[in-house]
Motif scaffolding. Sequence first.
Motif, mmCIF file in Angstrom:
data_model
loop_
_atom_site.group_PDB
_atom_site.id
_atom_site.type_symbol
_atom_site.label_atom_id
_atom_site.label_comp_id
_atom_site.label_asym_id
_atom_site.label_seq_id
_atom_site.Cartn_x
_atom_site.Cartn_y
_atom_site.Cartn_z
ATOM 1 N N UNK A 129 -13.282 -43.373 63.817
ATOM 2 C CA UNK A 129 -14.731 -43.470 63.667
ATOM 3 C C UNK A 129 -15.427 -42.176 64.080
ATOM 4 N N UNK A 130 -14.679 -41.240 64.660
ATOM 5 C CA UNK A 130 -15.261 -39.991 65.150
ATOM 6 C C UNK A 130 -14.799 -38.755 64.391
ATOM 7 N N UNK A 131 -13.704 -38.869 63.634
ATOM 8 C CA UNK A 131 -13.203 -37.700 62.936
ATOM 9 C C UNK A 131 -11.971 -38.006 62.128
ATOM 10 N N UNK A 132 -11.440 -36.950 61.508
ATOM 11 C CA UNK A 132 -10.271 -37.119 60.653
ATOM 12 C C UNK A 132 -9.425 -35.859 60.683
ATOM 13 N N UNK A 151 -19.773 -41.681 52.663
ATOM 14 C CA UNK A 151 -20.117 -40.267 52.665
ATOM 15 C C UNK A 151 -20.486 -39.918 54.093
ATOM 16 N N UNK A 152 -19.767 -38.965 54.671
ATOM 17 C CA UNK A 152 -19.922 -38.655 56.091
ATOM 18 C C UNK A 152 -20.140 -37.155 56.260
ATOM 19 N N UNK A 153 -21.167 -36.800 57.008
ATOM 20 C CA UNK A 153 -21.393 -35.398 57.341
ATOM 21 C C UNK A 153 -20.470 -35.041 58.504
ATOM 22 N N UNK A 154 -19.844 -33.868 58.408
ATOM 23 C CA UNK A 154 -18.852 -33.473 59.412
ATOM 24 C C UNK A 154 -18.869 -31.965 59.611
ATOM 25 N N UNK A 155 -18.147 -31.548 60.645
ATOM 26 C CA UNK A 155 -17.951 -30.130 60.948
ATOM 27 C C UNK A 155 -16.446 -29.894 61.043
ATOM 28 N N UNK A 157 -20.423 -35.990 62.351
ATOM 29 C CA UNK A 157 -21.696 -35.677 63.004
ATOM 30 C C UNK A 157 -22.230 -36.852 63.808
ATOM 31 N N UNK A 158 -21.841 -38.062 63.425
ATOM 32 C CA UNK A 158 -22.275 -39.271 64.140
ATOM 33 C C UNK A 158 -21.129 -40.274 64.156
ATOM 34 N N UNK A 159 -21.147 -41.143 65.136
ATOM 35 C CA UNK A 159 -20.150 -42.204 65.246
ATOM 36 C C UNK A 159 -20.282 -43.124 64.040
ATOM 37 N N UNK A 160 -19.185 -43.443 63.387
ATOM 38 C CA UNK A 160 -19.186 -44.219 62.146
ATOM 39 C C UNK A 160 -18.745 -45.664 62.396
ATOM 40 N N UNK A 161 -19.673 -46.496 62.839
ATOM 41 C CA UNK A 161 -19.362 -47.891 63.163
ATOM 42 C C UNK A 161 -18.901 -48.672 61.943
ATOM 43 N N UNK A 162 -19.609 -48.522 60.833
ATOM 44 C CA UNK A 162 -19.243 -49.265 59.624
ATOM 45 C C UNK A 162 -17.857 -48.840 59.122
#
Length: 138
Positions: free
Chosen positions: A69-72, A99-103, A118-123
């Motif tokens: 939920x925090x990264x990949x 669709x997830x914004x990331x760094x 960029x944000x915690x992905x609960x869903x």
Amino acid sequence: MTNQDFNGDTDFLEEVFFDELNQELELDTLIVNKRISVRYRRNDIKAVVKTHSLLFPRLIKVLLLDISSKGAAIHSDAKLRLKSRVSFFLQFDDGKRFTIEAVVANTQSAPRYGLKFSAYQTELADHLLATQTDLQFG
């Protein structure tokens, strides 16, 4: 406290003073992998990264190695720059899309890259758990 305080039981005294479990430990030095959330290894999710370049934004098909939920962690034949912003697109076999914004947070093991959302992905976390069929955790 002396040995006589324990009626001559020196083994007990040594255990009290040298108990390895009774030491203050610095967790950061013990844990090599500092990831906090559960990472799933999935091969049923299609993944694409879109670079945020003004002149040449690119869509790059990547191989998803693991995800939370925090990264990949991904594998990409195209080079990604450290700290560059990207959009990360996921499509599950059941048709669900994210669709997830990331760094780009890690490039040291290229062509393996680490993305930090960029944000915690609960869903996403809920959907990962609900669709998990092969129990492989990273």
